[in-house]
Design an enzyme around this catalytic site. Sequence first.
Site, PDB file in Angstrom:
ATOM      1  N   ARG A 120      21.637   5.163  -0.134  1.00 36.43           N
ATOM      2  CA  ARG A 120      20.730   4.047   0.202  1.00 36.43           C
ATOM      3  C   ARG A 120      20.082   4.186   1.576  1.00 36.43           C
ATOM      4  NH1 ARG A 120      24.970   1.178  -2.118  1.00 36.43           N
ATOM      5  NH2 ARG A 120      24.550   0.684  -4.295  1.00 36.43           N
ATOM      6  N   LYS A 142       5.915   6.495   5.379  1.00 33.01           N
ATOM      7  CA  LYS A 142       5.609   6.494   3.940  1.00 33.01           C
ATOM      8  C   LYS A 142       6.174   7.769   3.362  1.00 33.01           C
ATOM      9  CE  LYS A 142       1.398   3.817   3.357  1.00 33.01           C
ATOM     10  NZ  LYS A 142       0.007   3.892   2.890  1.00 33.01           N
ATOM     11  N   GLU A 184      -8.206  14.586   8.508  1.00 31.60           N
ATOM     12  CA  GLU A 184      -7.512  13.331   8.840  1.00 31.60           C
ATOM     13  C   GLU A 184      -7.787  12.936  10.295  1.00 31.60           C
ATOM     14  OE1 GLU A 184      -6.047  11.515   6.547  1.00 31.60           O
ATOM     15  OE2 GLU A 184      -5.225  12.833   5.002  1.00 31.60           O
ATOM     16  N   LYS A 226      -2.407   6.154  14.905  1.00 31.45           N
ATOM     17  CA  LYS A 226      -1.604   5.814  13.727  1.00 31.45           C
ATOM     18  C   LYS A 226      -0.386   4.989  14.123  1.00 31.45           C
ATOM     19  CE  LYS A 226       0.260   7.070   9.365  1.00 31.45           C
ATOM     20  NZ  LYS A 226       0.478   8.053   8.321  1.00 31.45           N
ATOM     21  N   GLU A 236       1.714  -2.204   5.209  1.00 33.65           N
ATOM     22  CA  GLU A 236       0.369  -2.210   4.649  1.00 33.65           C
ATOM     23  C   GLU A 236      -0.015  -3.541   4.012  1.00 33.65           C
ATOM     24  OE1 GLU A 236      -0.895   1.658   3.162  1.00 33.65           O
ATOM     25  OE2 GLU A 236      -2.149   0.624   1.722  1.00 33.65           O
ATOM     26  N   ARG A 240      -3.299  -1.449   7.861  1.00 33.37           N
ATOM     27  CA  ARG A 240      -2.877  -0.073   7.538  1.00 33.37           C
ATOM     28  C   ARG A 240      -3.665   0.498   6.356  1.00 33.37           C
ATOM     29  NH1 ARG A 240       3.247   2.547   7.367  1.00 33.37           N
ATOM     30  NH2 ARG A 240       2.516   4.660   6.923  1.00 33.37           N
ATOM     31  N   ASN A 244      -6.552   4.555   4.547  1.00 37.57           N
ATOM     32  CA  ASN A 244      -6.813   5.195   3.256  1.00 37.57           C
ATOM     33  C   ASN A 244      -8.300   5.444   3.019  1.00 37.57           C
ATOM     34  OD1 ASN A 244      -4.123   5.341   2.260  1.00 37.57           O
ATOM     35  ND2 ASN A 244      -4.177   3.128   2.053  1.00 37.57           N
ATOM     36  N   HIS A 247      -9.461   7.985   0.582  1.00 36.21           N
ATOM     37  CA  HIS A 247      -8.298   8.443  -0.179  1.00 36.21           C
ATOM     38  C   HIS A 247      -8.341   8.046  -1.656  1.00 36.21           C
ATOM     39  CE1 HIS A 247      -6.844   9.556   3.721  1.00 36.21           C
ATOM     40  NE2 HIS A 247      -5.658   9.909   3.273  1.00 36.21           N
ATOM     41  N   HIS A 251      -7.813  10.987  -3.980  1.00 36.54           N
ATOM     42  CA  HIS A 251      -6.666  11.085  -4.903  1.00 36.54           C
ATOM     43  C   HIS A 251      -7.133  11.276  -6.335  1.00 36.54           C
ATOM     44  CE1 HIS A 251      -3.593   8.840  -2.136  1.00 36.54           C
ATOM     45  NE2 HIS A 251      -3.824  10.082  -1.751  1.00 36.54           N
ATOM     46  N   HIS A 264      -5.135  18.373  -0.015  1.00 40.45           N
ATOM     47  CA  HIS A 264      -5.236  16.929   0.218  1.00 40.45           C
ATOM     48  C   HIS A 264      -6.331  16.599   1.237  1.00 40.45           C
ATOM     49  CE1 HIS A 264      -4.020  12.778   0.672  1.00 40.45           C
ATOM     50  NE2 HIS A 264      -3.942  12.967   1.974  1.00 40.45           N
TER      51      HIS A 264
END
Length: 358
Positions: A120, A142, A184, A226, A236, A240, A244, A247, A251, A264
């Site tokens: 966990r 993330k 980025e 960031k 987010e 935040r 993206n 993105h 994606h 990417h």
Amino acid sequence: MSATIEIDVALGERRYPIRIGAGLLDDGSWRDALHGRHALVVTDDRVAPLYLARVQGALGALTHAAIVLPAGETSKTLDATSAVLDALATLGASRDAAVIALGGGVIGDLAGFAAATWMRGVDFVQLPTTLLAMVDSSVGGKTGVNIAAGKNLVGAFHQPRAVYIDTATLATLPRREYAAGLAEVVKYGAIGDAAFFTWLEAHADALNAHDEDALVEAIAFSCRYKAGVVARDEREQGERALLNFGHTFGHAFETERGYGDLLHGEAVAIGMVLAASLSSRLGRAPAEDTERLLQLLSRFGLPVEPPRAEPDALLARMRLDKKNVSGRLRLILWRGIGKAEIVPDVDEAAVRAVLAAP
Ligand SMILES: NC(=O)c1ccc[n+]([C@@H]2O[C@H](COP(=O)([O-])OP(=O)(O)OC[C@H]3O[C@@H](n4cnc5c(N)ncnc54)[C@H](O)[C@@H]3O)[C@@H](O)[C@H]2O)c1
């Protein structure tokens, strides 16, 4: 060794440092971030021959092991996560174990996800070796993997204990991967800092030539930017999401073309141009800003034209994006350089049109 820059990710009791400097892997200072008895290094088969021995050497008396995965996005799977968890079990890792991610964003996302789920949640430390991981993926917690339905659909928020960025590792990074990281970097200027965007235009040649001062400045700016966003909006809920930019389009191309075809960062470059171009068509932003973005990305050798793909198939992918709410297309668009915004209900016909004829 040049001076080390330190940036704080201010997340209360989960706060952590980002350290940037040439030679950090060798000086072993990153060991300070480890507190338990066991450590598992997760890396890939391109990075391992270059840097794994140094990292394992610094672990000294700690009980440690390494798992080396095949390089590339196709390794970012639940199966590979399972292999990392099995390696932790074999190591006898307990709750005070640490997972060390040595590599690019694929390794960082995957190792972080394994660290989030082992017992966990155990500590993890990021030792990013690609520019993309240094300026983006290693910061912010993330973690996750891809499944057939889409990129990063399975994951967890799990902050690292520390991020150590050894800029010397960029010397071995292939040119195409380096450019993908610059996409980025450009993103930060595009979404929130017009002055930094202008700085990038002025320093594009220096960055293309791996000039150390320019590089450290670009990495430090990106990490500070960031870290600030993450500290204000870790989960987010708002701001935040602006990170993206490009993105959702990106994606869709990555998934539609099959992981591993477009890098990417390349997909993000194409996606940012599409988002900017859509913003202009919707009358939200000046077309000259799209042109400046396109020019800067091109100077870094990044692709700016979308590869061939069926617009409806791409739209179907975009509808699966995690940012959408109640089935409406929620995109990050902009008002121009430095001014990104969340647009909650974008007209699908306009998106289809920009995909069909960018
Ligand atoms: N978690 C986040 O917030 C976040 C943000 C952005 C991107 N990402 C994820 O990051 C991933 C992309 O990361 P990436 O671009 O670093 O890809 P990557 O991890 O696949 O690394 C790119 C390639 O470079 C090689 N490599 C790494 N370091 C090297 C070095 N120093 N010298 C020589 N070769 C080296 C790797 O073996 C690999 O082949 C994507 O999966 C993306 O979803 C995550």
